[in-house]
Design a protein around this motif. Sequence first.
Motif, mmCIF file in Angstrom:
data_model
loop_
_atom_site.group_PDB
_atom_site.id
_atom_site.type_symbol
_atom_site.label_atom_id
_atom_site.label_comp_id
_atom_site.label_asym_id
_atom_site.label_seq_id
_atom_site.Cartn_x
_atom_site.Cartn_y
_atom_site.Cartn_z
ATOM 1 N N GLN A 73 1.065 -1.651 -0.361
ATOM 2 C CA GLN A 73 -0.026 -0.032 -0.045
ATOM 3 C C GLN A 73 0.663 1.316 -0.176
ATOM 4 O OE1 GLN A 73 -2.917 -0.319 2.308
ATOM 5 N NE2 GLN A 73 -3.830 1.658 2.526
ATOM 6 N N ILE A 74 1.886 0.919 0.909
ATOM 7 C CA ILE A 74 3.047 2.520 0.662
ATOM 8 C C ILE A 74 3.399 2.913 -1.016
ATOM 9 C CG2 ILE A 74 4.727 3.163 1.520
ATOM 10 C CD1 ILE A 74 4.399 1.909 3.870
ATOM 11 N N LYS A 114 2.236 6.479 -3.074
ATOM 12 C CA LYS A 114 3.021 6.745 -4.069
ATOM 13 C C LYS A 114 3.102 7.177 -5.266
ATOM 14 C CE LYS A 114 7.882 6.833 -3.824
ATOM 15 N NZ LYS A 114 9.738 5.929 -3.940
ATOM 16 N N ILE A 115 2.578 5.837 -6.244
ATOM 17 C CA ILE A 115 2.691 5.938 -7.229
ATOM 18 C C ILE A 115 1.737 7.168 -8.075
ATOM 19 C CG2 ILE A 115 1.613 4.403 -9.262
ATOM 20 C CD1 ILE A 115 3.413 2.726 -8.080
ATOM 21 N N ILE A 116 -0.405 6.724 -7.170
ATOM 22 C CA ILE A 116 -1.038 7.533 -7.170
ATOM 23 C C ILE A 116 -0.911 9.139 -7.001
ATOM 24 C CG2 ILE A 116 -3.561 7.701 -6.385
ATOM 25 C CD1 ILE A 116 -3.762 4.696 -5.148
ATOM 26 N N GLU A 117 -0.605 9.072 -6.047
ATOM 27 C CA GLU A 117 0.198 10.174 -5.357
ATOM 28 C C GLU A 117 1.038 11.600 -6.118
ATOM 29 O OE1 GLU A 117 1.520 12.700 -1.684
ATOM 30 O OE2 GLU A 117 2.522 11.529 -2.306
ATOM 31 N N THR A 118 1.542 10.378 -7.704
ATOM 32 C CA THR A 118 2.632 10.891 -8.863
ATOM 33 C C THR A 118 1.950 11.276 -9.719
ATOM 34 O OG1 THR A 118 4.842 9.688 -7.420
ATOM 35 C CG2 THR A 118 4.392 10.435 -9.426
ATOM 36 N N VAL A 119 0.354 9.547 -9.845
ATOM 37 C CA VAL A 119 0.474 10.365 -11.481
ATOM 38 C C VAL A 119 -0.808 10.911 -10.826
ATOM 39 C CG1 VAL A 119 -1.528 8.468 -12.236
ATOM 40 C CG2 VAL A 119 0.416 8.179 -12.081
ATOM 41 N N PRO A 121 -11.500 3.504 -12.018
ATOM 42 C CA PRO A 121 -10.297 2.419 -13.303
ATOM 43 C C PRO A 121 -9.213 3.032 -13.620
ATOM 44 C CG PRO A 121 -12.797 2.806 -12.463
ATOM 45 C CD PRO A 121 -12.931 3.956 -12.137
ATOM 46 N N GLN A 122 -9.548 4.272 -13.697
ATOM 47 C CA GLN A 122 -7.810 4.955 -14.456
ATOM 48 C C GLN A 122 -6.725 4.567 -13.605
ATOM 49 O OE1 GLN A 122 -9.675 8.275 -15.120
ATOM 50 N NE2 GLN A 122 -9.028 8.188 -17.764
ATOM 51 N N ILE A 123 -6.868 4.676 -12.573
ATOM 52 C CA ILE A 123 -5.522 4.619 -11.772
ATOM 53 C C ILE A 123 -5.665 3.378 -11.475
ATOM 54 C CG2 ILE A 123 -5.432 4.567 -9.074
ATOM 55 C CD1 ILE A 123 -7.014 6.707 -9.141
ATOM 56 N N LYS A 124 -6.885 2.156 -11.640
ATOM 57 C CA LYS A 124 -6.300 0.648 -11.308
ATOM 58 C C LYS A 124 -5.877 -0.164 -12.021
ATOM 59 C CE LYS A 124 -9.259 -3.316 -10.065
ATOM 60 N NZ LYS A 124 -10.417 -3.827 -9.857
ATOM 61 N N LYS A 125 -6.081 1.131 -13.975
ATOM 62 C CA LYS A 125 -5.350 0.417 -14.809
ATOM 63 C C LYS A 125 -3.613 0.947 -14.614
ATOM 64 C CE LYS A 125 -6.381 0.394 -19.946
ATOM 65 N NZ LYS A 125 -6.841 0.959 -20.651
ATOM 66 N N ILE A 126 -3.262 2.102 -14.119
ATOM 67 C CA ILE A 126 -1.714 2.765 -14.091
ATOM 68 C C ILE A 126 -1.559 1.586 -13.425
ATOM 69 C CG2 ILE A 126 -0.551 4.460 -13.375
ATOM 70 C CD1 ILE A 126 -3.277 5.968 -14.166
ATOM 71 N N LEU A 127 -2.183 0.853 -11.540
ATOM 72 C CA LEU A 127 -1.095 -0.281 -11.302
ATOM 73 C C LEU A 127 -1.541 -1.506 -11.590
ATOM 74 C CD1 LEU A 127 -2.378 0.953 -8.085
ATOM 75 C CD2 LEU A 127 -0.187 1.726 -9.180
ATOM 76 N N CYS A 184 -6.362 4.320 -0.482
ATOM 77 C CA CYS A 184 -5.132 5.185 -0.969
ATOM 78 C C CYS A 184 -5.008 6.641 -0.846
ATOM 79 C CB CYS A 184 -4.113 4.364 -1.978
ATOM 80 S SG CYS A 184 -3.770 2.699 -1.621
ATOM 81 N N LEU A 185 -6.734 6.952 -1.679
ATOM 82 C CA LEU A 185 -7.082 7.869 -2.095
ATOM 83 C C LEU A 185 -7.221 8.699 -0.731
ATOM 84 C CD1 LEU A 185 -8.936 7.616 -5.470
ATOM 85 C CD2 LEU A 185 -7.248 8.789 -5.500
ATOM 86 N N HIS A 186 -8.178 8.020 -0.003
ATOM 87 C CA HIS A 186 -8.402 8.913 1.678
ATOM 88 C C HIS A 186 -6.905 8.551 2.177
ATOM 89 C CE1 HIS A 186 -10.161 9.562 4.880
ATOM 90 N NE2 HIS A 186 -9.799 8.046 5.368
#
Length: 178
Positions: free
Chosen positions: A3-4, A8-13, A24-30, A42-44
């Motif tokens: 999760q850490i 980091k990835i979600i925040e950067t993106v 769904p877009q974030i899920k695809k990126i991951l 993670c968003l929370h």
Amino acid sequence: MDQIQAIKIIETVLLTSQEALRVPQIKKILNDELSSAVILQCLHEITLAWQGRGIQLLELANGWRFRAQPEMQVYLNRLNPEKPPRYSRAVMETLAIIAYKQPITRGEIEEIRGVVVSSQIIQTLKERGWLEVIGHKEVPGRPELLATNAAFLADLGLKQLSELPAVAFDAEILRQQD
């Protein structure tokens, strides 16, 4: 992926994306390595981590994105002194009527405003990306049904139409003001 690392990835993106992103877009990126529930968690956590700073993470109608806190706008205006487009009172009244009464036809807008709504007003709102035709009313002439869209809500910092402030329309008052 833990999760850490995901945070980091979600925040950067989100910080580098030009557009808001949906889960769904974030899920695809991951690479679909995390469930939607974990991504929302993670968003929370990112939202909490940015509290009290000049930037906040918001869920808008068109997805998640970072935005400056409203009190920072005065400083951002100094950075980019370009003035946003100014819209006439007729354009703003028409937009407000559509936002609160949608879906609505041009004739219905004219009935509320008590004046003809020029094609240019509708075109201005379409070009701004706030308005779209969502169908046609099943009456003679099949007039377009107009509605606001996710871009309109996102530009206002809203997630859904129900977040618009409550107002009462009085057609007579609108006619007197023209």
